[in-house]
Design an enzyme around this catalytic site. Structure first.
Site, PDB file in Angstrom:
ATOM      1  N   HIS A 185       0.828  -1.193   0.000  1.00  0.00           N
ATOM      2  CA  HIS A 185       0.000   0.000   0.000  1.00  0.00           C
ATOM      3  C   HIS A 185       0.874   1.260   0.000  1.00  0.00           C
ATOM      4  CE1 HIS A 185      -3.231  -2.784   1.221  1.00  0.00           C
ATOM      5  NE2 HIS A 185      -4.041  -1.896   0.681  1.00  0.00           N
TER       6      HIS A 185
ATOM      7  N   LYS B 149      -0.607   4.898   4.559  1.00  0.00           N
ATOM      8  CA  LYS B 149      -1.531   3.972   5.234  1.00  0.00           C
ATOM      9  C   LYS B 149      -1.028   3.685   6.637  1.00  0.00           C
ATOM     10  CE  LYS B 149      -3.925  -0.463   4.675  1.00  0.00           C
ATOM     11  NZ  LYS B 149      -5.235   0.139   4.941  1.00  0.00           N
TER      12      LYS B 149
END
Length: 248
Positions: A141, A145
């Site tokens: 990600h 995040k």
């Protein structure tokens, strides 16, 4: 259907707005909720859920798990269905969500991608076919995040545990211990603007299956959330998820 978007000024909240404005889902914005907003009824903007008392059919929550108490209280009080797409919930917050499900329909999904839901079923079939296989999960990600591993990676792991109930989750690897058979390795990678990639490796030493999902645009999560909202607005109280949506 009239939608309240909780977390409307965040990345995913903006994507839900974009999806609504595309006109594909027969949805209208009832209220946009963000702590960064002042009350502006003309633009449907409100700083908190409690500040909005108008009509709505469903809430889509892309805010933060720390707001679970306020969210579930509001849903119960107003008898509103809710799509919860936030991740990182504590055990206590999960208990609040389950409690809300006794009063209103709650759609809980760490990932609202239909593709990911399909893959979860494929992964379970593959694991069942190779009961002796080693299993590793790698998720990637963007560097902003906060939670690791991702809620989606944990959802994959929990799906696998349905087939391999003796499985033990191992987060990353270090040291000199030999891998145990019943381990499911879960590894988080964070860099740049990566939207989201999940890869499940299933190997018995003779052959390896790799199942992979790559999200190319965050709009797919917004569209999935709107499909979830359509699905639950006329459902009885309970906890629902992507499996129920796929089988509907």
């Amino acid at each position: 259907m009239k939608i309240i978007i909780n977390g409307a000024n965040g990345t995913m909240g903006k994507k839900v707005i974009e999806a609504v404005e595309s006109g594909k889902f027969n949805a209208k914005i009832a209220a946009l909720i963000s702590r960064s907003f002042d009350v502006n009824e003309a633009e449907h903007k409100y700083p908190t859920l409690d500040a909005f008392t108008g009509e709505a059919d469903c809430i889509i929550d892309f805010s933060n798990h720390e707001g679970t108490t306020a969210l579930t209280d509001y849903c119960i009080r107003r008898k509103l269905p809710v799509v919860i797409a936030t991740t990182g919930h504590t055990d206590y917050e999960m208990s609040l969500i389950k409690k809300a499900g006794e009063t209103v329909p709650v759609f809980l999904a760490a990932n609202t991608s239909v593709g990911v839901a399909v893959l979860r079923e494929l992964v379970k079939k593959a694991v069942a076919a190779f009961p002796e296989a080693d299993i590793e999960i790698i998720e990637k990600h963007h560097n902003r995040k906060a939670d690791a591993p991702s809620g989606t990676a944990l959802a994959f792991a929990n799906s696998i545990k349905e087939v391999r109930p003796d499985a033990v989750f191992v987060y990353g690897r270090e040291g000199h211990a030999v891998r145990e058979h019943n381990e499911i390795g879960i590894h988080a990678v964070r860099y740049g603007n990566e939207v989201g990639t999940h890869e499940i490796i299933i190997s018995n030493g003779s052959e390896t299956i790799t199942i992979k999902h790559e999200a190319e645009n965050r709009i797919l999560f917004a569209e999935g959330a709107l499909k979830a909202a359509e699905f639950i607005i006329d459902k009885p109280a309970g906890i629902y998820g992507m499996t129920e949506l796929l089988n509907s």
